[in-house]
Motif scaffolding. Structure first.
Motif, PDB file in Angstrom:
ATOM      1  N   THR A   1      27.025  39.215  54.294  1.00  0.00           N
ATOM      2  CA  THR A   1      27.638  40.056  53.259  1.00  0.00           C
ATOM      3  C   THR A   1      28.446  39.196  52.299  1.00  0.00           C
ATOM      4  N   GLU A   2      29.223  38.276  52.846  1.00  0.00           N
ATOM      5  CA  GLU A   2      29.990  37.355  52.011  1.00  0.00           C
ATOM      6  C   GLU A   2      29.066  36.464  51.182  1.00  0.00           C
ATOM      7  N   LEU A   3      27.962  36.029  51.769  1.00  0.00           N
ATOM      8  CA  LEU A   3      27.022  35.168  51.070  1.00  0.00           C
ATOM      9  C   LEU A   3      26.401  35.889  49.870  1.00  0.00           C
ATOM     10  N   ARG A   4      26.040  37.152  50.062  1.00  0.00           N
ATOM     11  CA  ARG A   4      25.489  37.938  48.945  1.00  0.00           C
ATOM     12  C   ARG A   4      26.497  38.026  47.805  1.00  0.00           C
ATOM     13  N   GLN A   5      27.744  38.270  48.169  1.00  0.00           N
ATOM     14  CA  GLN A   5      28.808  38.354  47.169  1.00  0.00           C
ATOM     15  C   GLN A   5      28.965  37.010  46.454  1.00  0.00           C
ATOM     16  N   TYR A   6      28.906  35.920  47.202  1.00  0.00           N
ATOM     17  CA  TYR A   6      28.998  34.572  46.632  1.00  0.00           C
ATOM     18  C   TYR A   6      27.865  34.332  45.632  1.00  0.00           C
ATOM     19  N   PHE A   7      26.669  34.796  45.946  1.00  0.00           N
ATOM     20  CA  PHE A   7      25.543  34.630  45.029  1.00  0.00           C
ATOM     21  C   PHE A   7      25.810  35.328  43.694  1.00  0.00           C
ATOM     22  N   PHE A   8      26.467  36.470  43.713  1.00  0.00           N
ATOM     23  CA  PHE A   8      26.777  37.187  42.477  1.00  0.00           C
ATOM     24  C   PHE A   8      27.931  36.541  41.725  1.00  0.00           C
ATOM     25  N   ILE A   9      28.981  36.212  42.423  1.00  0.00           N
ATOM     26  CA  ILE A   9      30.172  35.652  41.784  1.00  0.00           C
ATOM     27  C   ILE A   9      29.941  34.207  41.375  1.00  0.00           C
ATOM     28  N   GLY A  10      29.199  33.487  42.178  1.00  0.00           N
ATOM     29  CA  GLY A  10      28.952  32.078  41.903  1.00  0.00           C
ATOM     30  C   GLY A  10      30.082  31.219  42.430  1.00  0.00           C
ATOM     31  N   GLY A  11      29.961  29.945  42.200  1.00  0.00           N
ATOM     32  CA  GLY A  11      30.935  29.023  42.749  1.00  0.00           C
ATOM     33  C   GLY A  11      31.846  28.392  41.721  1.00  0.00           C
ATOM     34  N   MET A  12      31.778  28.868  40.470  1.00  0.00           N
ATOM     35  CA  MET A  12      32.657  28.278  39.465  1.00  0.00           C
ATOM     36  C   MET A  12      34.097  28.721  39.737  1.00  0.00           C
ATOM     37  N   PRO A  13      35.010  27.758  39.782  1.00  0.00           N
ATOM     38  CA  PRO A  13      36.389  28.059  40.190  1.00  0.00           C
ATOM     39  C   PRO A  13      37.051  29.206  39.426  1.00  0.00           C
ATOM     40  N   GLU A  14      36.853  29.281  38.114  1.00  0.00           N
ATOM     41  CA  GLU A  14      37.504  30.352  37.352  1.00  0.00           C
ATOM     42  C   GLU A  14      36.976  31.726  37.750  1.00  0.00           C
ATOM     43  N   CYS A  15      35.680  31.830  38.011  1.00  0.00           N
ATOM     44  CA  CYS A  15      35.097  33.107  38.445  1.00  0.00           C
ATOM     45  C   CYS A  15      35.624  33.505  39.818  1.00  0.00           C
ATOM     46  N   VAL A  16      35.713  32.535  40.708  1.00  0.00           N
ATOM     47  CA  VAL A  16      36.221  32.810  42.055  1.00  0.00           C
ATOM     48  C   VAL A  16      37.677  33.240  41.980  1.00  0.00           C
ATOM     49  N   LYS A  17      38.474  32.556  41.175  1.00  0.00           N
ATOM     50  CA  LYS A  17      39.886  32.908  41.024  1.00  0.00           C
ATOM     51  C   LYS A  17      40.032  34.316  40.453  1.00  0.00           C
ATOM     52  N   THR A  18      39.227  34.631  39.443  1.00  0.00           N
ATOM     53  CA  THR A  18      39.290  35.965  38.845  1.00  0.00           C
ATOM     54  C   THR A  18      38.948  37.027  39.878  1.00  0.00           C
ATOM     55  N   PHE A  19      37.905  36.784  40.663  1.00  0.00           N
ATOM     56  CA  PHE A  19      37.539  37.750  41.697  1.00  0.00           C
ATOM     57  C   PHE A  19      38.641  37.866  42.745  1.00  0.00           C
ATOM     58  N   ARG A  20      39.181  36.728  43.183  1.00  0.00           N
ATOM     59  CA  ARG A  20      40.247  36.745  44.184  1.00  0.00           C
ATOM     60  C   ARG A  20      41.455  37.529  43.680  1.00  0.00           C
ATOM     61  N   ASP A  21      41.846  37.303  42.437  1.00  0.00           N
ATOM     62  CA  ASP A  21      43.044  37.944  41.892  1.00  0.00           C
ATOM     63  C   ASP A  21      42.839  39.416  41.564  1.00  0.00           C
ATOM     64  N   SER A  22      41.625  39.777  41.118  1.00  0.00           N
ATOM     65  CA  SER A  22      41.391  41.155  40.678  1.00  0.00           C
ATOM     66  C   SER A  22      40.642  42.000  41.701  1.00  0.00           C
ATOM     67  N   GLY A  23      39.850  41.342  42.565  1.00  0.00           N
ATOM     68  CA  GLY A  23      39.005  42.088  43.502  1.00  0.00           C
ATOM     69  C   GLY A  23      37.806  42.732  42.824  1.00  0.00           C
ATOM     70  N   SER A  24      37.569  42.365  41.564  1.00  0.00           N
ATOM     71  CA  SER A  24      36.517  42.995  40.783  1.00  0.00           C
ATOM     72  C   SER A  24      35.388  42.010  40.484  1.00  0.00           C
ATOM     73  N   ILE A  25      34.199  42.358  40.934  1.00  0.00           N
ATOM     74  CA  ILE A  25      33.029  41.555  40.604  1.00  0.00           C
ATOM     75  C   ILE A  25      32.756  41.646  39.103  1.00  0.00           C
ATOM     76  N   LEU A  26      33.010  42.818  38.516  1.00  0.00           N
ATOM     77  CA  LEU A  26      32.795  42.986  37.074  1.00  0.00           C
ATOM     78  C   LEU A  26      33.684  42.032  36.271  1.00  0.00           C
ATOM     79  N   ALA A  27      34.908  41.848  36.704  1.00  0.00           N
ATOM     80  CA  ALA A  27      35.807  40.919  36.012  1.00  0.00           C
ATOM     81  C   ALA A  27      35.274  39.491  36.088  1.00  0.00           C
ATOM     82  N   SER A  28      34.720  39.132  37.238  1.00  0.00           N
ATOM     83  CA  SER A  28      34.142  37.780  37.349  1.00  0.00           C
ATOM     84  C   SER A  28      32.887  37.653  36.492  1.00  0.00           C
TER      85      SER A  28
END
Length: 77
Positions: free
Chosen positions: A44-71
Motif C-alpha cells: 500500500t505504501e509502495l503504491r502511494q510512493y509510485f504516485f507521489i514519487g521520490g522528489m523531496p519537495e513532493c514528499v515534504k508536501t505530502f507529509r505536511d498536508s496529507g494530500s496526494i493532490l497537493a503533491s
C-alpha cells in the motif's frame, strides 16, 4: 564551481521521511519472513510512493498536508 546533484528518494528514504520507520525496516527483510498483513501494508505504501514519487519537495508536501493532490500540484510546476 561546486554542483549539488540531487536524486529522488528511495522507497526506504521515503518511508523514513514520512515517519514510518517500522514499515521501512520490514522492507529490509526477506519477504518470506514478513507476515502477509505486513506485506500488504508495505505494498500500500509502495503504491502511494509510485504516485507521489521520490522528489523531496513532493514528499515534504505530502507529509505536511496529507494530500496526494497537493503533491501532484508540486509535480506539475
Amino acid at each position: 564551481m561546486m554542483y549539488l546533484y540531487m536524486h529522488p528518494m528511495t522507497f526506504y528514504e521515503y518511508l523514513l521521511a514520512l515517519g514510518k520507520e517500522t514499515v521501512a525496516e520490514y522492507t529490509r527483510q526477506a519477504p518470506e519472513t514478513v507476515a502477509e498483513s505486513i506485506q500488504q501494508a508495505v505494498l500500500t505504501e509502495l503504491r502511494q510512493y509510485f504516485f507521489i514519487g521520490g522528489m523531496p519537495e513532493c514528499v515534504k508536501t505530502f507529509r505536511d498536508s496529507g494530500s496526494i493532490l497537493a503533491s501532484f500540484q508540486v509535480q506539475s510546476v
